[in-house]
Scaffold this active site. Structure first.
Site, mmCIF file in Angstrom:
data_model
loop_
_atom_site.group_PDB
_atom_site.id
_atom_site.type_symbol
_atom_site.label_atom_id
_atom_site.label_comp_id
_atom_site.label_asym_id
_atom_site.label_seq_id
_atom_site.Cartn_x
_atom_site.Cartn_y
_atom_site.Cartn_z
ATOM 1 C CD1 TRP A 32 59.465 -12.949 4.150
ATOM 2 C CD2 TRP A 32 60.832 -11.260 4.687
ATOM 3 N NE1 TRP A 32 59.384 -12.011 3.140
ATOM 4 C CE2 TRP A 32 60.222 -10.969 3.437
ATOM 5 C CE3 TRP A 32 61.737 -10.342 5.218
ATOM 6 C CZ2 TRP A 32 60.470 -9.795 2.740
ATOM 7 C CZ3 TRP A 32 61.995 -9.168 4.519
ATOM 8 C CH2 TRP A 32 61.354 -8.902 3.288
ATOM 9 C CG ASN A 68 75.893 -15.703 9.817
ATOM 10 O OD1 ASN A 68 75.085 -14.831 9.536
ATOM 11 N ND2 ASN A 68 76.285 -16.616 8.943
ATOM 12 C CD1 TRP A 124 78.564 -15.232 1.628
ATOM 13 C CD2 TRP A 124 76.592 -14.535 0.836
ATOM 14 N NE1 TRP A 124 77.939 -16.312 1.043
ATOM 15 C CE2 TRP A 124 76.733 -15.913 0.548
ATOM 16 C CE3 TRP A 124 75.438 -13.875 0.425
ATOM 17 C CZ2 TRP A 124 75.741 -16.635 -0.121
ATOM 18 C CZ3 TRP A 124 74.447 -14.594 -0.247
ATOM 19 C CH2 TRP A 124 74.618 -15.956 -0.506
ATOM 20 C CD1 TRP A 156 66.203 -11.198 9.230
ATOM 21 C CD2 TRP A 156 64.590 -12.727 9.297
ATOM 22 N NE1 TRP A 156 66.001 -11.540 10.543
ATOM 23 C CE2 TRP A 156 65.010 -12.465 10.612
ATOM 24 C CE3 TRP A 156 63.575 -13.657 9.089
ATOM 25 C CZ2 TRP A 156 64.447 -13.117 11.722
ATOM 26 C CZ3 TRP A 156 63.010 -14.299 10.188
ATOM 27 C CH2 TRP A 156 63.449 -14.020 11.483
ATOM 28 C CD GLU A 201 80.378 -15.858 5.622
ATOM 29 O OE1 GLU A 201 79.382 -15.181 5.969
ATOM 30 O OE2 GLU A 201 80.278 -16.912 4.972
ATOM 31 C CD1 TRP A 251 53.706 -13.771 4.276
ATOM 32 C CD2 TRP A 251 54.908 -15.476 5.070
ATOM 33 N NE1 TRP A 251 54.837 -13.866 3.514
ATOM 34 C CE2 TRP A 251 55.601 -14.896 3.976
ATOM 35 C CE3 TRP A 251 55.475 -16.573 5.725
ATOM 36 C CZ2 TRP A 251 56.832 -15.369 3.540
ATOM 37 C CZ3 TRP A 251 56.700 -17.046 5.286
ATOM 38 C CH2 TRP A 251 57.367 -16.452 4.213
#
Length: 479
Positions: A369, A351, A287, A392, A284, A316
């Protein structure tokens, strides 16, 4: 009092700590150091920094001021209307104090880099020393490259390269600066620079105590009590199974190097084998590292652009009512609504729930988004441009390592898996507290026999999933 022979400024930003702060350490090693923080409320608002996040900075600066005083390092607070004024503010401060060098740790958004480059140019043009360091990351952005000498676009490949580098060399942690002679410079008071922000509530402050000692206590507790089971419990929002260190990392009260070494200490020095919990946590951390490298190497992602240009053509939906229901936790989907209530009330969200709620907005509601990315930044105490944008875009299938467009989390099945007894939902949606463990994930519709004060779902999960798949399929196959 004798004026120090050499005086350096250390410009603090998202590095509010005395331990393992390379810029602060190097400034103090050169001679006497003065720490400087520039309050820029208008820029904070432009960048959607949450009030709870700004208040967290304030509280951590107050704690840092005390830690610095023990080292005889004064902390000065300056005010600027915008980041463009920072170079001159720092130069004026240096001229007033007689400082001839500036030290700071790099930041990585496109505007942050422009500000820092302008500051370096201003100081060098004035014939003064300016030193910059890598602090928020384990590796210099762009230093991990593919065989064709380009930046990685896929996390798993980036991680392998990071492992190779860590096997060769582990980054070290810098000690706190040594106590210096008293400079005679008085530290600033903090109140005037944060007067426009509402302090966090008492409950929020208890959830997020400020200062390095508080951060170290939480990290020690996590590593000693929770890390071994992290791999299994990290996706369970009903458990205290995650580190909850993200706010401290975002404000720089902890460094990623400190986290890495804490994990290694409990895993016999291994980072890619051994205890699954330690390996998963380090994963993590990588990441987080990956998304910051992406921010630097592909600057369009910090300018409200999709990482994958082809997804800019997604049609969208304009759905203000749906967006508002999502923002306020009134979608009729319990796990999503509970997650949004956690965000609104605490300034933080688990998360796994960030992924569930992000995918619900971008896929089931087919709302851009960027609307969700902004809402999160406006409310998160750990709001971090790179991590927030990366998460996102992953959820919306527009980013690096993006979920295939046909992968749409079913919030009902996710709820059953992540909150099997409904404990998390009951905590944040008291109206559903009386429902059984089975009903709470999909409450019965209100009728004359059931006066449940909870909205019906604003969207059908099955048909909305297909609508999202069709919208992305129309773009053609991914390159």
């Amino acid at each position: 009092m004798t004026k120090p022979a050499t005086l350096s400024l250390c410009w603090l930003r998202a590095d509010l700590r005395v331990n393992d702060n390379q810029a602060l350490y190097q400034a103090a090693e050169r001679g006497a150091a003065v720490a400087v923080f520039i309050a820029t409320p208008s820029t904070w608002q432009e960048h959607d920094d949450a009030p709870i996040k700004v208040d967290f900075w304030r509280r951590n600066l107050a704690a840092l001021r005390k830690d610095l005083q023990k080292l005889n390092i004064p902390l000065l607070l300056l005010h600027a209307d915008s980041w463009s004024q920072c170079p001159k503010k720092l130069l004026d401060c240096a001229q007033k104090l007689g400082a001839d060098a500036l030290f700071f740790n790099d930041e990585y958004g496109v505007h942050e880099q422009a500000r820092d480059d302008a500051t370096q140019d201003t100081w060098q043009e004035a014939g003064l020393q300016c030193e910059r360091f890598t602090d928020q990351l384990l590796f210099v952005p762009g230093s991990l490259r593919t065989q064709s000498d380009t930046m990685f676009k896929v996390y798993s490949q980036f991680r392998r390269k990071a492992y190779e580098s860590l096997h060769r060399h582990l980054p070290t942690c810098y000690p706190a600066p040594a106590k210096q002679e008293d400079t005679g410079i008085e530290s600033s008071e903090l109140a005037d620079h944060f007067s426009g922000y509402t302090p966090a509530s008492e409950d929020q402050q208890q959830l997020w105590p400020a200062g390095e000692q508080a951060a170290q206590r939480r990290m020690s507790y996590f590593c000693e009590q929770l890390l071994e089971d992290y791999e299994e419990s990290r996706d369970r929002p009903d458990l205290d199974g995650t580190s909850r260190l993200s706010a401290y990392l975002a404000a720089g009260v902890l460094s990623p190097r400190q986290c890495l070494h804490a994990a290694l200490q409990l895993n016999q020095g291994e980072f890619d084998s051994g205890n699954p919990g330690a390996v998963s946590w380090i994963n993590e951390l990588l990441w987080r590292e990956f998304y910051k490298h992406i921010l630097v190497c592909y600057p369009r992602v910090s300018m409200h652009r999709a990482f994958r240009p082809d997804t800019e053509a997604v049609e969208w939906r304009n759905d203000p009512e749906g967006l508002r229901a999502w923002q306020q936790g009134k979608t009729g989907i319990p796990i999503v609504d509970a997650a949004m209530q956690q965000l609104l009330q605490t300034g933080w969200m688990h998360n796994r729930l960030r992924m569930i709620s992000a995918m619900f907005l971008s896929k089931n509601l087919l709302i851009d988004w960027r609307e969700g990315e902004r809402w999160f930044m406006q409310h998160l105490i750990d709001g971090d441009l790179a991590a927030n944008n990366g998460g996102w875009q992953w959820s919306a299938s527009t980013g690096t390592d993006s979920a295939p467009y046909f992968r749409v989390f079913n919030p009902h099945s996710q709820s059953l898996k992540c909150d099997p007894d409904g404990r998390f939902i009951r905590t944040w949606l008291p109206a559903l507290a009386g429902l059984s463990a089975k009903q709470i994930h999909s409450p019965p519709a209100a009728d004359m026999f059931n006066q449940l004060d909870y909205p019906a779902p604003i969207v059908d999960l099955k048909s909305s999933r297909q609508r999202a798949i069709d919208a992305f399929r129309n773009l053609g196959e991914s390159p």
